[in-house]
Design a protein around this motif. Structure first.
Motif, PDB file in Angstrom:
ATOM      1  N   SER A  18       0.688 -21.382  -8.476  1.00 14.02           N
ATOM      2  CA  SER A  18       2.156 -21.544  -8.422  1.00 14.02           C
ATOM      3  C   SER A  18       2.829 -20.405  -7.548  1.00 14.02           C
ATOM      4  CB  SER A  18       2.789 -21.303  -9.743  1.00 14.02           C
ATOM      5  OG  SER A  18       2.575 -20.085 -10.560  1.00 14.02           O
ATOM      6  N   GLU A  19       2.457 -19.262  -7.138  1.00 14.23           N
ATOM      7  CA  GLU A  19       3.267 -18.390  -6.398  1.00 14.23           C
ATOM      8  C   GLU A  19       2.915 -18.840  -4.839  1.00 14.23           C
ATOM      9  OE1 GLU A  19       3.061 -14.017  -8.258  1.00 14.23           O
ATOM     10  OE2 GLU A  19       1.001 -14.825  -7.332  1.00 14.23           O
ATOM     11  N   LEU A  20       1.922 -19.219  -4.528  1.00 16.68           N
ATOM     12  CA  LEU A  20       1.831 -19.988  -3.031  1.00 16.68           C
ATOM     13  C   LEU A  20       2.669 -21.031  -2.631  1.00 16.68           C
ATOM     14  CD1 LEU A  20      -2.126 -19.621  -2.741  1.00 16.68           C
ATOM     15  CD2 LEU A  20      -0.567 -18.248  -1.663  1.00 16.68           C
ATOM     16  N   HIS A  21       2.997 -21.797  -3.987  1.00 14.97           N
ATOM     17  CA  HIS A  21       3.889 -23.254  -3.465  1.00 14.97           C
ATOM     18  C   HIS A  21       5.023 -23.012  -4.132  1.00 14.97           C
ATOM     19  CE1 HIS A  21       0.134 -24.918  -1.925  1.00 14.97           C
ATOM     20  NE2 HIS A  21      -0.635 -24.469  -2.913  1.00 14.97           N
ATOM     21  N   ALA A  22       5.426 -21.705  -4.346  1.00 19.14           N
ATOM     22  CA  ALA A  22       6.807 -21.642  -5.018  1.00 19.14           C
ATOM     23  C   ALA A  22       7.968 -21.788  -3.904  1.00 19.14           C
ATOM     24  CB  ALA A  22       7.002 -20.255  -5.801  1.00 19.14           C
ATOM     25  N   GLU A  23       9.085 -22.176  -4.234  1.00 16.69           N
ATOM     26  CA  GLU A  23      10.282 -22.313  -3.276  1.00 16.69           C
ATOM     27  C   GLU A  23      10.528 -21.254  -2.671  1.00 16.69           C
ATOM     28  OE1 GLU A  23      12.180 -25.046  -2.537  1.00 16.69           O
ATOM     29  OE2 GLU A  23      10.576 -26.364  -3.448  1.00 16.69           O
ATOM     30  N   PRO A  24      10.940 -21.009  -1.300  1.00 15.67           N
ATOM     31  CA  PRO A  24      11.353 -19.939  -0.687  1.00 15.67           C
ATOM     32  C   PRO A  24      12.554 -19.268  -1.393  1.00 15.67           C
ATOM     33  CG  PRO A  24      11.310 -21.706   1.040  1.00 15.67           C
ATOM     34  CD  PRO A  24      10.975 -22.193  -0.492  1.00 15.67           C
ATOM     35  N   ILE A  25      12.623 -17.998  -1.425  1.00 15.51           N
ATOM     36  CA  ILE A  25      13.666 -17.007  -1.924  1.00 15.51           C
ATOM     37  C   ILE A  25      14.772 -16.490  -1.053  1.00 15.51           C
ATOM     38  CG2 ILE A  25      14.347 -15.013  -3.488  1.00 15.51           C
ATOM     39  CD1 ILE A  25      12.664 -17.300  -4.933  1.00 15.51           C
ATOM     40  N   VAL A  26      15.856 -16.847  -1.208  1.00 20.38           N
ATOM     41  CA  VAL A  26      17.161 -16.089  -0.315  1.00 20.38           C
ATOM     42  C   VAL A  26      17.301 -14.747  -0.447  1.00 20.38           C
ATOM     43  CG1 VAL A  26      19.522 -16.156   0.186  1.00 20.38           C
ATOM     44  CG2 VAL A  26      18.416 -18.229  -0.513  1.00 20.38           C
ATOM     45  N   VAL A  27      17.038 -13.886   0.207  1.00 22.58           N
ATOM     46  CA  VAL A  27      17.065 -12.389   0.183  1.00 22.58           C
ATOM     47  C   VAL A  27      18.351 -11.900   0.870  1.00 22.58           C
ATOM     48  CG1 VAL A  27      14.477 -12.138  -0.331  1.00 22.58           C
ATOM     49  CG2 VAL A  27      15.480 -12.082   2.124  1.00 22.58           C
ATOM     50  N   ALA A  28      18.809 -12.500   1.714  1.00 25.03           N
ATOM     51  CA  ALA A  28      20.150 -12.154   2.314  1.00 25.03           C
ATOM     52  C   ALA A  28      20.886 -13.420   2.734  1.00 25.03           C
ATOM     53  CB  ALA A  28      19.821 -11.089   3.388  1.00 25.03           C
ATOM     54  N   SER A  29      22.213 -13.051   2.740  1.00 30.06           N
ATOM     55  CA  SER A  29      23.338 -14.153   3.219  1.00 30.06           C
ATOM     56  C   SER A  29      24.265 -13.526   3.934  1.00 30.06           C
ATOM     57  CB  SER A  29      23.961 -14.911   1.781  1.00 30.06           C
ATOM     58  OG  SER A  29      23.002 -15.403   1.368  1.00 30.06           O
ATOM     59  N   TYR A  30      24.603 -14.299   5.421  1.00 32.08           N
ATOM     60  CA  TYR A  30      25.626 -13.742   5.989  1.00 32.08           C
ATOM     61  C   TYR A  30      26.678 -14.779   6.383  1.00 32.08           C
ATOM     62  CZ  TYR A  30      22.115  -9.979   6.419  1.00 32.08           C
ATOM     63  OH  TYR A  30      21.207  -9.174   6.371  1.00 32.08           O
ATOM     64  N   ALA A  31      27.470 -14.307   7.114  1.00 33.39           N
ATOM     65  CA  ALA A  31      28.543 -15.423   7.800  1.00 33.39           C
ATOM     66  C   ALA A  31      28.148 -15.468   9.213  1.00 33.39           C
ATOM     67  CB  ALA A  31      29.979 -14.382   7.703  1.00 33.39           C
ATOM     68  N   GLU A  32      27.505 -14.887   9.793  1.00 33.18           N
ATOM     69  CA  GLU A  32      26.913 -14.986  11.155  1.00 33.18           C
ATOM     70  C   GLU A  32      25.735 -15.088  11.440  1.00 33.18           C
ATOM     71  OE1 GLU A  32      29.563 -12.884  14.055  1.00 33.18           O
ATOM     72  OE2 GLU A  32      31.185 -13.210  12.717  1.00 33.18           O
ATOM     73  N   ARG A  33      24.943 -15.892  12.272  1.00 34.35           N
ATOM     74  CA  ARG A  33      23.732 -15.911  12.428  1.00 34.35           C
ATOM     75  C   ARG A  33      23.203 -14.688  13.136  1.00 34.35           C
ATOM     76  NH1 ARG A  33      19.817 -20.053  13.004  1.00 34.35           N
ATOM     77  NH2 ARG A  33      17.901 -19.076  13.974  1.00 34.35           N
ATOM     78  N   GLY A  34      23.820 -13.817  13.883  1.00 33.53           N
ATOM     79  CA  GLY A  34      23.322 -12.582  14.489  1.00 33.53           C
ATOM     80  C   GLY A  34      22.884 -11.644  13.510  1.00 33.53           C
ATOM     81  N   GLU A  35      23.739 -11.494  12.395  1.00 34.18           N
ATOM     82  CA  GLU A  35      23.182 -10.354  11.148  1.00 34.18           C
ATOM     83  C   GLU A  35      22.031 -11.076  10.960  1.00 34.18           C
ATOM     84  OE1 GLU A  35      27.181  -8.814   9.103  1.00 34.18           O
ATOM     85  OE2 GLU A  35      27.426 -11.058   9.455  1.00 34.18           O
ATOM     86  N   ALA A  36      21.748 -12.493  10.527  1.00 33.97           N
ATOM     87  CA  ALA A  36      20.720 -12.848   9.826  1.00 33.97           C
ATOM     88  C   ALA A  36      19.387 -12.662  10.884  1.00 33.97           C
ATOM     89  CB  ALA A  36      21.024 -14.227   9.678  1.00 33.97           C
ATOM     90  N   GLU A  37      19.647 -12.916  12.267  1.00 36.49           N
ATOM     91  CA  GLU A  37      18.702 -12.348  12.931  1.00 36.49           C
ATOM     92  C   GLU A  37      18.155 -10.898  13.131  1.00 36.49           C
ATOM     93  OE1 GLU A  37      16.931 -14.456  14.946  1.00 36.49           O
ATOM     94  OE2 GLU A  37      18.247 -16.228  15.095  1.00 36.49           O
TER      95      GLU A  37
END
Length: 73
Positions: free
Chosen positions: A4-23
């Protein structure tokens, strides 16, 4: 690791307003051995609203705790 851990949905660990920060966050995670992907809701024609956190960094559920530790350090 359980099946179940192998097939669990991905988890959001960070959110940003701009893609550069996410990169930058994704690169930091990958450099520390954590597979990470960016989900960018701004791409594809939606108009971003100032301050909206619509670019997310996601990791496999099994790596979420490690990812948080890496980001907290």
């Amino acid at each position: 690791m359980s099946d179940s851990e192998l097939h669990a949905e991905p988890i959001v660990v960070a959110s940003y307003a701009e893609r550069g920060e996410a990169e930058v966050t994704k690169a930091h995670l990958v450099d520390n051995g954590v597979h990470a992907e960016i989900v960018d809701e701004v791409e594809g024609g939606t108009v971003p609203v100032t301050g909206e956190m619509r670019v997310r960094v996601m990791v496999p559920a099994a790596d979420a705790e490690l990812a948080r530790q890496v980001l907290d350090s």
